[in-house]
Design a protein around this motif. Structure first.
Motif, mmCIF file in Angstrom:
data_model
loop_
_atom_site.group_PDB
_atom_site.id
_atom_site.type_symbol
_atom_site.label_atom_id
_atom_site.label_comp_id
_atom_site.label_asym_id
_atom_site.label_seq_id
_atom_site.Cartn_x
_atom_site.Cartn_y
_atom_site.Cartn_z
ATOM 1 N N GLY A 90 0.813 -1.212 0.000
ATOM 2 C CA GLY A 90 0.000 0.000 0.000
ATOM 3 C C GLY A 90 0.845 1.260 0.000
ATOM 4 O O GLY A 90 0.817 2.020 -0.956
ATOM 5 N N LEU A 91 1.616 1.473 1.047
ATOM 6 C CA LEU A 91 2.416 2.687 1.169
ATOM 7 C C LEU A 91 3.485 2.760 0.079
ATOM 8 O O LEU A 91 3.642 3.791 -0.574
ATOM 9 C CB LEU A 91 3.060 2.767 2.555
ATOM 10 N N GLY A 92 4.212 1.690 -0.121
ATOM 11 C CA GLY A 92 5.256 1.677 -1.150
ATOM 12 C C GLY A 92 4.683 1.927 -2.535
ATOM 13 O O GLY A 92 5.257 2.672 -3.336
ATOM 14 N N ASP A 93 3.528 1.330 -2.805
ATOM 15 C CA ASP A 93 2.900 1.526 -4.109
ATOM 16 C C ASP A 93 2.351 2.940 -4.255
ATOM 17 O O ASP A 93 2.379 3.506 -5.345
ATOM 18 C CB ASP A 93 1.808 0.485 -4.326
ATOM 19 N N ALA A 94 1.887 3.522 -3.169
ATOM 20 C CA ALA A 94 1.404 4.907 -3.211
ATOM 21 C C ALA A 94 2.554 5.863 -3.513
ATOM 22 O O ALA A 94 2.400 6.815 -4.280
ATOM 23 C CB ALA A 94 0.729 5.273 -1.894
ATOM 24 N N VAL A 95 3.703 5.595 -2.926
ATOM 25 C CA VAL A 95 4.872 6.447 -3.150
ATOM 26 C C VAL A 95 5.317 6.372 -4.616
ATOM 27 O O VAL A 95 5.610 7.394 -5.232
ATOM 28 C CB VAL A 95 6.022 6.053 -2.194
ATOM 29 N N THR A 96 5.367 5.179 -5.194
ATOM 30 C CA THR A 96 5.824 5.050 -6.583
ATOM 31 C C THR A 96 4.725 5.390 -7.584
ATOM 32 O O THR A 96 5.008 5.525 -8.774
ATOM 33 C CB THR A 96 6.382 3.640 -6.861
ATOM 34 N N LEU A 97 3.500 5.551 -7.120
ATOM 35 C CA LEU A 97 2.420 6.005 -7.994
ATOM 36 C C LEU A 97 2.676 7.436 -8.463
ATOM 37 O O LEU A 97 2.363 7.793 -9.604
ATOM 38 C CB LEU A 97 1.085 5.921 -7.254
ATOM 39 N N VAL A 98 3.288 8.236 -7.622
ATOM 40 C CA VAL A 98 3.522 9.650 -7.940
ATOM 41 C C VAL A 98 4.414 9.818 -9.182
ATOM 42 O O VAL A 98 4.020 10.499 -10.134
ATOM 43 C CB VAL A 98 4.072 10.414 -6.720
ATOM 44 N N PRO A 99 5.608 9.212 -9.236
ATOM 45 C CA PRO A 99 6.406 9.389 -10.456
ATOM 46 C C PRO A 99 5.757 8.723 -11.681
ATOM 47 O O PRO A 99 5.912 9.206 -12.802
ATOM 48 C CB PRO A 99 7.760 8.761 -10.125
ATOM 49 N N GLY A 100 5.010 7.642 -11.467
ATOM 50 C CA GLY A 100 4.295 7.021 -12.584
ATOM 51 C C GLY A 100 3.229 7.950 -13.149
ATOM 52 O O GLY A 100 3.059 8.074 -14.370
ATOM 53 N N ALA A 101 2.529 8.640 -12.262
ATOM 54 C CA ALA A 101 1.513 9.610 -12.691
ATOM 55 C C ALA A 101 2.177 10.809 -13.369
ATOM 56 O O ALA A 101 1.653 11.347 -14.356
ATOM 57 C CB ALA A 101 0.680 10.063 -11.492
ATOM 58 N N TRP A 102 3.326 11.202 -12.879
ATOM 59 C CA TRP A 102 4.056 12.318 -13.499
ATOM 60 C C TRP A 102 4.450 11.964 -14.926
ATOM 61 O O TRP A 102 4.340 12.801 -15.835
ATOM 62 C CB TRP A 102 5.280 12.670 -12.652
ATOM 63 N N LEU A 103 4.893 10.738 -15.149
ATOM 64 C CA LEU A 103 5.248 10.286 -16.493
ATOM 65 C C LEU A 103 4.037 10.420 -17.430
ATOM 66 O O LEU A 103 4.160 10.904 -18.557
ATOM 67 C CB LEU A 103 5.741 8.835 -16.434
ATOM 68 N N ILE A 104 2.873 10.034 -16.962
ATOM 69 C CA ILE A 104 1.649 10.136 -17.763
ATOM 70 C C ILE A 104 1.311 11.603 -18.022
ATOM 71 O O ILE A 104 0.948 11.981 -19.142
ATOM 72 C CB ILE A 104 0.479 9.412 -17.072
ATOM 73 N N TRP A 105 1.435 12.439 -17.017
ATOM 74 C CA TRP A 105 1.161 13.866 -17.155
ATOM 75 C C TRP A 105 2.072 14.497 -18.207
ATOM 76 O O TRP A 105 1.626 15.276 -19.051
ATOM 77 C CB TRP A 105 1.323 14.534 -15.793
ATOM 78 N N ARG A 106 3.360 14.139 -18.171
ATOM 79 C CA ARG A 106 4.308 14.672 -19.164
ATOM 80 C C ARG A 106 3.963 14.166 -20.567
ATOM 81 O O ARG A 106 4.084 14.916 -21.542
ATOM 82 C CB ARG A 106 5.749 14.297 -18.800
ATOM 83 N N ALA A 107 3.542 12.912 -20.669
ATOM 84 C CA ALA A 107 3.138 12.382 -21.970
ATOM 85 C C ALA A 107 1.977 13.199 -22.527
ATOM 86 O O ALA A 107 1.941 13.531 -23.716
ATOM 87 C CB ALA A 107 2.756 10.907 -21.856
ATOM 88 N N ARG A 108 1.039 13.549 -21.680
ATOM 89 C CA ARG A 108 -0.106 14.374 -22.110
ATOM 90 C C ARG A 108 0.378 15.731 -22.598
ATOM 91 O O ARG A 108 -0.094 16.236 -23.611
ATOM 92 C CB ARG A 108 -1.100 14.516 -20.955
ATOM 93 N N GLN A 109 1.324 16.314 -21.883
ATOM 94 C CA GLN A 109 1.868 17.606 -22.291
ATOM 95 C C GLN A 109 2.626 17.521 -23.612
ATOM 96 O O GLN A 109 2.724 18.505 -24.332
ATOM 97 C CB GLN A 109 2.789 18.169 -21.214
ATOM 98 N N LEU A 110 3.150 16.344 -23.934
ATOM 99 C CA LEU A 110 3.849 16.147 -25.204
ATOM 100 C C LEU A 110 2.885 15.856 -26.350
ATOM 101 O O LEU A 110 3.317 15.600 -27.466
ATOM 102 C CB LEU A 110 4.877 15.010 -25.066
ATOM 103 N N GLY A 111 1.586 15.877 -26.057
ATOM 104 C CA GLY A 111 0.592 15.736 -27.120
ATOM 105 C C GLY A 111 0.066 14.337 -27.347
ATOM 106 O O GLY A 111 -0.560 14.068 -28.368
ATOM 107 N N VAL A 112 0.310 13.431 -26.426
ATOM 108 C CA VAL A 112 -0.200 12.063 -26.568
ATOM 109 C C VAL A 112 -1.730 12.108 -26.433
ATOM 110 O O VAL A 112 -2.250 12.730 -25.499
ATOM 111 C CB VAL A 112 0.445 11.132 -25.524
ATOM 112 N N PRO A 113 -2.457 11.468 -27.339
ATOM 113 C CA PRO A 113 -3.919 11.545 -27.310
ATOM 114 C C PRO A 113 -4.536 10.755 -26.154
ATOM 115 O O PRO A 113 -3.918 9.856 -25.578
ATOM 116 C CB PRO A 113 -4.338 10.956 -28.656
#
Length: 120
Positions: free
Chosen positions: A42-65
């Motif tokens: 739970g806690l470990g996965d919550a912590v690593t969820l943040v950089p995973g979500a950031w990767l997705i956010w950056r992909a969106r900013q790069l124009g990924v549909p």
């Protein structure tokens, strides 16, 4: 964003994905901080969820549909839920590698658009 900045950002995202999913090797098995953190359910996965979500956010900013972003989010969600299970979740995290999957989706989209990063 210049082509050089774009290529640098893709390399940075790729480095993050490798750090989370494939930074270390033990007995021929590649794993990263995501697998290590999942030792704490739970806690470990919550912590690593943040950089995973950031990767997705950056992909969106790069124009990924949106359809590709939704697949990336599904990979991250599956990793979060599967990794939260005590003991088996750690094995799941080591095997599933959601961040590397997401980078493959990002690269595939960029290559289809003719925007793939240039080799360094």
């Amino acid at each position: 964003m210049t082509r050089q900045d774009f290529d640098r950002e893709i390399r940075r995202l790729d480095s993050l994905a490798r750090l989370l999913d494939a930074r270390f090797r033990l007995f021929g098995i590649r794993f990263g901080w995501d697998g290590i953190a999942s030792i704490v359910p739970g806690l470990g996965d919550a912590v690593t969820l943040v950089p995973g979500a950031w990767l997705i956010w950056r992909a969106r900013q790069l124009g990924v549909p949106t359809p590709v972003i939704l697949r990336m989010a599904a990979n991250t969600g599956i990793d979060f839920v599967g990794g939260s299970v005590p003991v088996l979740g750690t094995i799941f995290d080591v095997a599933f590698k959601s961040n590397l999957r997401n980078m493959a989706l990002l690269r595939r989209h960029l290559e289809e658009q003719g925007r793939g990063p240039r080799p360094s």
